[in-house]
Write a protein that holds these residues in place. Structure first.
Motif, PDB file in Angstrom:
ATOM      1  N   TYR A  42      -2.013  16.221   1.774  1.00 16.41           N
ATOM      2  CA  TYR A  42      -2.487  16.747   3.051  1.00 16.41           C
ATOM      3  C   TYR A  42      -3.024  18.173   2.974  1.00 16.41           C
ATOM      4  CZ  TYR A  42      -0.099  12.562   4.561  1.00 16.41           C
ATOM      5  OH  TYR A  42       0.307  11.261   4.695  1.00 16.41           O
ATOM      6  N   TYR A  59      -5.226  -1.093   9.016  1.00 18.40           N
ATOM      7  CA  TYR A  59      -4.043  -0.212   9.123  1.00 18.40           C
ATOM      8  C   TYR A  59      -3.452  -0.360  10.536  1.00 18.40           C
ATOM      9  CZ  TYR A  59      -0.959   3.686   8.064  1.00 18.40           C
ATOM     10  OH  TYR A  59       0.159   4.464   7.826  1.00 18.40           O
ATOM     11  N   GLY A 163       4.819   7.759  13.162  1.00 18.79           N
ATOM     12  CA  GLY A 163       3.920   7.465  12.032  1.00 18.79           C
ATOM     13  C   GLY A 163       4.593   6.754  10.889  1.00 18.79           C
ATOM     14  N   SER A 164       5.918   6.583  10.946  1.00 22.54           N
ATOM     15  CA  SER A 164       6.690   6.050   9.806  1.00 22.54           C
ATOM     16  C   SER A 164       6.588   6.983   8.605  1.00 22.54           C
ATOM     17  CB  SER A 164       6.248   4.628   9.425  1.00 22.54           C
ATOM     18  OG  SER A 164       7.297   3.960   8.743  1.00 22.54           O
ATOM     19  N   THR A 165       6.396   8.271   8.878  1.00 21.96           N
ATOM     20  CA  THR A 165       6.424   9.254   7.793  1.00 21.96           C
ATOM     21  C   THR A 165       7.810   9.253   7.140  1.00 21.96           C
ATOM     22  OG1 THR A 165       4.786  10.556   8.994  1.00 21.96           O
ATOM     23  CG2 THR A 165       5.955  11.696   7.226  1.00 21.96           C
ATOM     24  N   ASN A 168       8.079   7.510   3.896  1.00 19.42           N
ATOM     25  CA  ASN A 168       7.584   8.129   2.651  1.00 19.42           C
ATOM     26  C   ASN A 168       8.701   8.814   1.863  1.00 19.42           C
ATOM     27  OD1 ASN A 168       4.624   8.918   4.472  1.00 19.42           O
ATOM     28  ND2 ASN A 168       4.806   7.275   2.984  1.00 19.42           N
ATOM     29  N   TYR A 208      -3.030  -1.153   2.914  1.00 24.19           N
ATOM     30  CA  TYR A 208      -3.136  -0.064   1.922  1.00 24.19           C
ATOM     31  C   TYR A 208      -4.263  -0.310   0.907  1.00 24.19           C
ATOM     32  CZ  TYR A 208       1.119   1.624   4.032  1.00 24.19           C
ATOM     33  OH  TYR A 208       2.033   2.120   4.950  1.00 24.19           O
ATOM     34  N   THR A 215      -8.499   4.458   1.960  1.00 30.30           N
ATOM     35  CA  THR A 215      -7.177   4.750   1.387  1.00 30.30           C
ATOM     36  C   THR A 215      -7.316   5.161  -0.084  1.00 30.30           C
ATOM     37  OG1 THR A 215      -6.314   3.077   2.898  1.00 30.30           O
ATOM     38  CG2 THR A 215      -4.801   3.875   1.211  1.00 30.30           C
ATOM     39  N   PHE A 218      -8.325   8.731  -0.059  1.00 27.05           N
ATOM     40  CA  PHE A 218      -7.155   9.541   0.322  1.00 27.05           C
ATOM     41  C   PHE A 218      -6.274   9.763  -0.909  1.00 27.05           C
ATOM     42  CE2 PHE A 218      -2.678   9.169   1.979  1.00 27.05           C
ATOM     43  CZ  PHE A 218      -2.632  10.323   2.744  1.00 27.05           C
ATOM     44  N   MET A 254       1.941   3.380  -3.995  1.00 33.07           N
ATOM     45  CA  MET A 254       0.559   3.789  -4.323  1.00 33.07           C
ATOM     46  C   MET A 254       0.599   4.521  -5.657  1.00 33.07           C
ATOM     47  SD  MET A 254      -1.768   4.720  -1.048  1.00 33.07           S
ATOM     48  CE  MET A 254      -1.554   6.460  -1.163  1.00 33.07           C
ATOM     49  N   GLU A 282       2.894   7.662  -4.040  1.00 35.15           N
ATOM     50  CA  GLU A 282       3.544   7.507  -2.718  1.00 35.15           C
ATOM     51  C   GLU A 282       4.348   6.212  -2.662  1.00 35.15           C
ATOM     52  OE1 GLU A 282       1.808   8.307   1.650  1.00 35.15           O
ATOM     53  OE2 GLU A 282       1.264   6.308   0.934  1.00 35.15           O
ATOM     54  N   SER A 284       6.028   3.836   0.537  1.00 37.43           N
ATOM     55  CA  SER A 284       6.066   3.705   1.983  1.00 37.43           C
ATOM     56  C   SER A 284       7.063   2.588   2.286  1.00 37.43           C
ATOM     57  CB  SER A 284       4.651   3.372   2.466  1.00 37.43           C
ATOM     58  OG  SER A 284       4.527   3.605   3.822  1.00 37.43           O
TER      59      SER A 284
HETATM   60  C1  AVI Z   1       2.007   9.022   6.679  1.00 38.69           C
HETATM   61  N1  AVI Z   1       2.443   7.796   6.066  1.00 38.69           N
HETATM   62  C2  AVI Z   1       3.490   7.138   6.827  1.00 38.69           C
HETATM   63  C3  AVI Z   1       1.355   6.871   5.694  1.00 38.69           C
HETATM   64  C4  AVI Z   1       1.947   5.540   5.149  1.00 38.69           C
HETATM   65  O1  AVI Z   1       1.550   4.499   5.661  1.00 38.69           O
HETATM   66  O2  AVI Z   1       2.817   5.588   4.275  1.00 38.69           O
HETATM   67  C5  AVI Z   1       0.444   7.483   4.640  1.00 38.69           C
HETATM   68  C6  AVI Z   1      -0.540   6.509   4.098  1.00 38.69           C
HETATM   69  N2  AVI Z   1      -0.692   6.228   2.830  1.00 38.69           N
HETATM   70  C7  AVI Z   1      -1.632   5.336   2.689  1.00 38.69           C
HETATM   71  N3  AVI Z   1      -2.096   4.984   3.892  1.00 38.69           N
HETATM   72  C8  AVI Z   1      -1.434   5.738   4.796  1.00 38.69           C
END
Ligand code: AVI
Ligand code: SAH
Length: 322
Positions: A42, A59, A163-165, A168, A208, A215, A218, A254, A282, A284
């Motif tokens: 970010y 998404y 956001g379900s952060t 992560n 994803y 994505t 990102f 990811m 990442e 999730s």
């Molecule tokens: C912020 N977070 C919850 C998103 C997720 O879905 O894990 C980040 C994201 N990564 C890929 N797409 C979105």
């Protein structure tokens, strides 16, 4: 609040003294297996790319959570005390907070906390224009290193973590986060948390691996950021976005996969990649309503209410810890 520090662009070829970003990149890329913390997605570009992700047809989490908020915001707001400060963890574009703020006359001030400082400041300026009567105190920093908020912020606090952060984090990190949030918000405080639910692996996979490749951009932006801020020489054409559902761990993973054997320089550090080797960027985690409630209960919170559409859930928790 520990304000995020990275080395200024191309300042040091030797990566000394190490800023937090540089230190985490060195640690992550010299570890086996290689990994990087997702909070570094970010910067201004990464936050804008995340906003584009939220608009993608694949998404579903943002659409689901927005519609839960639109339907139930008044009921959610009724759980908050009069004169409350609404503290949002990882506010991004504050789109979801705007829905709550629109119905909650009991909220006195809004404290968006986000690591993406430039994006946060731009967003706070827009919010001030749109909601001139609301006090807004943006805090640029890492919400995992929370200390006391400024004394000027109302004593009765409510938390918002959409956001379900929270997904992560590793589950044990999510538990520590919930404990620290409890200390920051105080006994009896309400926390509204958005949590994505486990579901068909196909739906998760598509969320994803969008057709437009946003994505992927990102994910790859992390390498762009290392090149720009730490003097790296990642060639983006030699790395691919990989995202898949790990059913055993109930999480999307990811990765950035090296398409060939190669060496990458970051300042004085040289990192070797085997063909197919990945950097894990990442996780999730996807929960059930019950598994998230159990996590919250084990971290000092009492589940009060949950709203769900079967895809996503928003939990209201009350802090029971001293
Ligand atoms: C912020 N977070 C919850 C998103 C997720 O879905 O894990 C980040 C994201 N990564 C890929 N797409 C979105
Ligand atoms: N709340 C928004 C944005 C979610 S994206 C929504 O629900 O759509 C995750 C947000 O958390 C990003 O804005 C990112 O910059 C922020 N973030 C991620 N890790 C963080 C950390 N450790 N500290 C502070 N903010 C963080």
């Amino acid at each position: 609040m520990n304000v995020h520090q990275a080395l200024p662009a191309k300042r040091s070829r030797a990566l000394e003294p190490l800023g937090e970003f540089a230190a985490d990149v060195v640690a992550g890329l010299t570890a086996k297996p290689k990994s990087l913390p997702p909070k570094y997605f970010y910067d201004l570009t990464g936050s804008s790319l995340f906003d584009r992700i939220t608009l993608l047809p694949e998404y579903y989490p943002t659409r689901s959570e927005l519609s839960l908020l639109e339907k139930h915001a008044a009921e959610m707001a009724s759980l908050l005390p009069a004169g409350a400060a609404l503290i949002e963890f990882g506010s991004g574009s504050s789109r979801k907070a705007r829905i709550l703020l629109g119905v909650a006359a009991n909220i006195e001030c809004y404290v968006p906390i986000d690591i993406s400082g430039d994006f946060l400041r731009e967003d706070a300026a827009k919010l001030r224009r749109d909601l001139p009567n609301l006090a807004i105190y943006p805090v640029a920093g890492d919400f995992t290193v929370m200390s006391e908020l400024s004394a000027g912020i109302a004593a009765s606090r409510a938390g918002f973590f959409p956001g379900s952060t929270i997904g992560n984090f590793e589950p044990h990190e999510a538990a520590s986060f919930l404990r620290r949030a409890g200390e920051m918000l105080g006994r009896g405080a309400i926390l509204l948390v958005g949590v994505d639910l486990a579901k068909s692996p196909d739906v998760l996979y598509r969320a994803y691996n969008d057709a437009e490749g946003v994505t992927a951009k990102f994910n790859l932006n992390l390498l762009v950021r290392i090149n720009r801020e730490l003097g790296g020489n990642f060639n983006l054409t030699n790395f691919e976005h990989h995202a898949f559902y790990n059913a055993d761990k109930s999480r999307i993973e990811m990765h950035l996969a090296s398409t060939k054997r190669q060496k990458v320089r970051i300042g004085d550090l040289t990192v070797d990649f085997r063909a197919g080797e990945t950097i894990h960027t990442e996780n999730s985690y996807k929960y059930s309503i019950e598994s998230f409630r159990a996590l919250a209960q084990g971290s000092g919170w009492v589940p009060v209410q949950v709203w769900t559409d079967g895809l996503f859930s928003v939990h209201a928790l009350r802090n029971a810890a001293d």
